[in-house]
Scaffold this motif. Structure first.
Motif, PDB file in Angstrom:
ATOM      1  N   ASP A   1       0.851  -1.189   0.000  1.00  0.00           N
ATOM      2  CA  ASP A   1       0.000   0.000   0.000  1.00  0.00           C
ATOM      3  C   ASP A   1       0.886   1.238   0.000  1.00  0.00           C
ATOM      4  O   ASP A   1       1.874   1.320   0.746  1.00  0.00           O
ATOM      5  CB  ASP A   1      -0.901   0.024   1.242  1.00  0.00           C
ATOM      6  CG  ASP A   1      -1.944  -1.088   1.202  1.00  0.00           C
ATOM      7  OD1 ASP A   1      -2.475  -1.353   0.114  1.00  0.00           O
ATOM      8  OD2 ASP A   1      -2.205  -1.689   2.261  1.00  0.00           O
ATOM      9  N   ARG A   2       0.523   2.217  -0.829  1.00  0.00           N
ATOM     10  CA  ARG A   2       1.321   3.434  -0.934  1.00  0.00           C
ATOM     11  C   ARG A   2       0.388   4.639  -0.967  1.00  0.00           C
ATOM     12  O   ARG A   2      -0.810   4.519  -1.232  1.00  0.00           O
ATOM     13  CB  ARG A   2       2.199   3.407  -2.187  1.00  0.00           C
ATOM     14  CG  ARG A   2       3.183   2.252  -2.208  1.00  0.00           C
ATOM     15  CD  ARG A   2       4.052   2.304  -3.444  1.00  0.00           C
ATOM     16  NE  ARG A   2       4.816   3.533  -3.491  1.00  0.00           N
ATOM     17  CZ  ARG A   2       5.513   3.938  -4.557  1.00  0.00           C
ATOM     18  NH1 ARG A   2       5.498   3.210  -5.662  1.00  0.00           N
ATOM     19  NH2 ARG A   2       6.197   5.071  -4.528  1.00  0.00           N
ATOM     20  N   VAL A   3       0.977   5.802  -0.723  1.00  0.00           N
ATOM     21  CA  VAL A   3       0.192   7.032  -0.721  1.00  0.00           C
ATOM     22  C   VAL A   3       1.067   8.161  -1.262  1.00  0.00           C
ATOM     23  O   VAL A   3       2.271   8.208  -1.004  1.00  0.00           O
ATOM     24  CB  VAL A   3      -0.322   7.383   0.698  1.00  0.00           C
ATOM     25  CG1 VAL A   3       0.843   7.673   1.628  1.00  0.00           C
ATOM     26  CG2 VAL A   3      -1.295   8.550   0.642  1.00  0.00           C
ATOM     27  N   ALA A   4       0.463   9.039  -2.039  1.00  0.00           N
ATOM     28  CA  ALA A   4       1.185  10.203  -2.551  1.00  0.00           C
ATOM     29  C   ALA A   4       1.305  11.261  -1.452  1.00  0.00           C
ATOM     30  O   ALA A   4       0.393  11.448  -0.641  1.00  0.00           O
ATOM     31  CB  ALA A   4       0.461  10.781  -3.762  1.00  0.00           C
ATOM     32  N   ILE A   5       2.453  11.944  -1.417  1.00  0.00           N
ATOM     33  CA  ILE A   5       2.750  12.921  -0.366  1.00  0.00           C
ATOM     34  C   ILE A   5       2.588  14.337  -0.897  1.00  0.00           C
ATOM     35  O   ILE A   5       3.009  14.654  -2.016  1.00  0.00           O
ATOM     36  CB  ILE A   5       4.178  12.709   0.169  1.00  0.00           C
ATOM     37  CG1 ILE A   5       4.312  11.316   0.784  1.00  0.00           C
ATOM     38  CG2 ILE A   5       4.541  13.776   1.198  1.00  0.00           C
ATOM     39  CD1 ILE A   5       3.409  11.047   1.954  1.00  0.00           C
ATOM     40  N   ASP A   6       1.956  15.177  -0.096  1.00  0.00           N
ATOM     41  CA  ASP A   6       1.840  16.597  -0.415  1.00  0.00           C
ATOM     42  C   ASP A   6       3.182  17.248  -0.111  1.00  0.00           C
ATOM     43  O   ASP A   6       3.618  17.295   1.050  1.00  0.00           O
ATOM     44  CB  ASP A   6       0.733  17.230   0.439  1.00  0.00           C
ATOM     45  CG  ASP A   6       0.451  18.682   0.039  1.00  0.00           C
ATOM     46  OD1 ASP A   6       1.370  19.331  -0.477  1.00  0.00           O
ATOM     47  OD2 ASP A   6      -0.690  19.129   0.254  1.00  0.00           O
TER      48      ASP A   6
ATOM     49  N   LEU B   1      -1.595  13.175   0.474  1.00  0.00           N
ATOM     50  CA  LEU B   1      -2.627  13.829  -0.318  1.00  0.00           C
ATOM     51  C   LEU B   1      -3.970  13.132  -0.122  1.00  0.00           C
ATOM     52  O   LEU B   1      -4.022  11.907   0.028  1.00  0.00           O
ATOM     53  CB  LEU B   1      -2.248  13.797  -1.803  1.00  0.00           C
ATOM     54  CG  LEU B   1      -1.158  14.776  -2.261  1.00  0.00           C
ATOM     55  CD1 LEU B   1      -0.805  14.499  -3.709  1.00  0.00           C
ATOM     56  CD2 LEU B   1      -1.633  16.211  -2.102  1.00  0.00           C
ATOM     57  N   GLN B   2      -5.046  13.898  -0.115  1.00  0.00           N
ATOM     58  CA  GLN B   2      -6.364  13.315   0.060  1.00  0.00           C
ATOM     59  C   GLN B   2      -6.740  12.484  -1.168  1.00  0.00           C
ATOM     60  O   GLN B   2      -6.505  12.883  -2.302  1.00  0.00           O
ATOM     61  CB  GLN B   2      -7.398  14.425   0.281  1.00  0.00           C
ATOM     62  CG  GLN B   2      -8.777  13.902   0.638  1.00  0.00           C
ATOM     63  CD  GLN B   2      -9.750  15.017   0.936  1.00  0.00           C
ATOM     64  OE1 GLN B   2      -9.409  16.185   0.802  1.00  0.00           O
ATOM     65  NE2 GLN B   2     -10.965  14.659   1.346  1.00  0.00           N
TER      66      GLN B   2
END
Length: 505
Positions: free
Chosen positions: A357-362, A369-370
């Motif tokens: 699982d990964r998520v983009a960073i602001d 990021l939402q």
């Protein structure tokens, strides 16, 4: 009464040679059909919805292979005009004076009950930046590895062929042998790993049309039921093969994960998974070719290789890239030529997929990021249990190479060997790094296959070492690449080769 002798017409059929076999795909393949909306490039299908191979495609691939074996490179790229009379007789000529083909190819029908088809994504890569070109994505519908097709062909020899019958039979046997060895690839994108396949065994029948039983067997259309027909013809290679090539067969271990993006199409699966073919992870020839070409182009620029302004310096080897955005006059045609480099599709062995699982960073806040959560399933190497176990295999062949081109390929392979070049996506995140284990290099520059030079390479932990073969010879190829200057006379492009022939005359 005067005795008269019956003259046998020259066009009378003397013998009919039949052959059939099951051609099994060892990679994916694409046989172009009409637009159905499934993909940009759709498969050709019969009335039952199964893919099939047109007889014309099989004949063209067979003719190209035999011509390449029988002719020198300059003769081969000049096309049918330089072919031998036996080749023209076997496949048919190009002008009104030539006779019809002695071969009849049937459409290859798919015999697999439920052939698996998938859609593969493709994208054109900018060799300067290493990123995708804008609006250059496309997809291809392919039939999966393991699919089987029934190939049938017939060779009709007439009375006029008596003097060259032995040569025609030899060429026919060489054609069957090439299918057994997997030298003939069918369909589109064969230089990038598509269309690999083999015929395990051939069934042959040799009907002599002066034999009443053979004639009756042909009339009743029971050739394959008639066991008494002569079957002395066996697939065998040509004694002399004009093809010249340099081949790299290298084994690599994965240092990190590998991800060649694909979608499984299942709602519960990750957003991105590694590309699979028939349930097994693979590295398509298109991916390895793109990575290899990009690295070779970078090295060539460092070595000051130059060609026409704005042209990729590796185009001589990997083929020209068609620029769809380039505006030309109606009378102007874009110059294109085929790649001399072939890279095969290979399975990725001894790996396991792992969900991530990964998520983009602001970048402004440092927080996530939402609505930017996504997941992937790359493959990771399993612990190696034996020295013979590897993860990735590269089989690359270049036709008619110059020594400088061989040197450039060696320098490029060395970068992959030491992990300085990567394979697949997300290289900036550490994926796709390789470690060379062993390699076999083969250079055939004569007409006799047994005279080919060969080298064995291995890894002693830090360096690539030459276990066997002339190391000084390999070094001379690398030096030729380092001293290379643009030399149109040495070009392997068709139009330059034609100019060489004119100058020689």
């Amino acid at each position: 009464m005067t005795n008269t002798t019956h003259q046998i017409p020259k066009d009378a059929v003397k013998s009919r040679i039949y052959a059939k076999g099951i051609w099994k795909l060892e990679s994916v393949a694409h046989f172009g059909g009409e637009d159905t909306g499934i993909a940009d490039m759709c498969l050709l299908q019969d009335k039952d919805g199964k893919p099939f191979i047109p007889g014309a495609s099989i004949a063209g691939a067979g003719r190209s292979l035999l011509a390449h074996q029988c002719l020198t490179w300059s003769e081969y790229i000049n096309g049918i005009s330089k072919e031998t009379p036996e080749l023209k007789r076997l496949f048919g000529g190009a002008d009104e004076k030539d006779t019809m083909s002695a071969l009849i190819f049937a459409d290859a029908v798919c015999v697999t009950k439920k052939p698996a088809t998938t859609v593969r994504d493709g994208v054109r890569i900018d060799t300067d930046s290493g990123t995708a070109f804008d609006k250059a994505k496309f997809d291809v519908e392919v039939v999966e590895r393991g699919t089987e097709f029934n190939i049938e062909l017939e060779c009709i020899l007439r009375q006029a062929d008596s003097e060259q019958e032995a040569t025609l039979r030899r060429l026919f046997a060489a054609l069957l042998y090439a299918f057994e060895q997997g030298d003939i690839r069918l369909g589109a994108r064969t230089r990038r790993g598509y269309g690999q396949g083999k015929v395990e065994t051939w069934q042959t029948r040799d009907l002599q049309m002066d034999n009443p039983q053979d004639v009756m067997s042909w009339l009743h259309d029971d050739v394959w039921k008639y066991k008494q027909a002569q079957t002395t013809l066996k697939p065998q290679p040509l004694s002399e093969d004009q093809r010249k090539f340099f081949r790299i067969e290298a084994d690599f271990a994965l240092r990190t994960s590998l991800l060649i993006r694909s979608s499984s199409g299942e709602p519960k699966d990750p957003d991105m998974v590694h590309l699979h073919s028939n349930g097994k992870p693979v590295i398509p020839g298109t991916s390895f070719s793109g990575a290899f070409r990009h690295r070779a182009a970078l090295i060539a620029k460092i070595l000051n290789w130059t060609h026409k302004e704005g042209e990729d310096v590796t185009s001589e080897m990997f083929g020209a890239v068609h620029d769809h955005d380039k505006k030309t006059d109606d009378t102007e045609q874009t110059e294109l030529w085929a790649s001399r480099v072939t890279i095969e599709e290979q399975l990725v062995e001894n790996v396991k997929p792992i969900w991530q699982d990964r998520v983009a960073i602001d970048r402004f806040t440092g927080g996530s990021l939402q609505s930017a959560l996504f997941n992937q399933k790359p493959v990771y190497p399993c612990p190696i249990k034996a020295e013979t176990e590897t993860n990735v295999r590269l089989i690359l062949t270049i036709e008619e190479p110059m020594h400088a081109e061989i040197g450039l390929l060696l320098l490029t392979m060395r970068d992959f060997w030491h992990g300085n070049a990567t394979l697949g996506g997300e290289a900036s995140n550490g994926r796709g790094t390789l470690q060379g284990l062993n390699a076999t290099l083969t250079y055939k520059d004569t007409d006799i296959s047994s005279d080919a030079k060969q080298w064995q390479l291995s890894n002693n932990g830090k360096h690539m070492i030459v276990e066997s073969g002339d190391a000084a010879c390999l070094q001379s190829y690398v030096e030729a690449a380092q001293k290379y200057e643009n030399n149109p006379e040495a070009s392997r492009r068709p139009e330059n080769q034609n100019q060489e022939d004119t100058d020689a005359k």
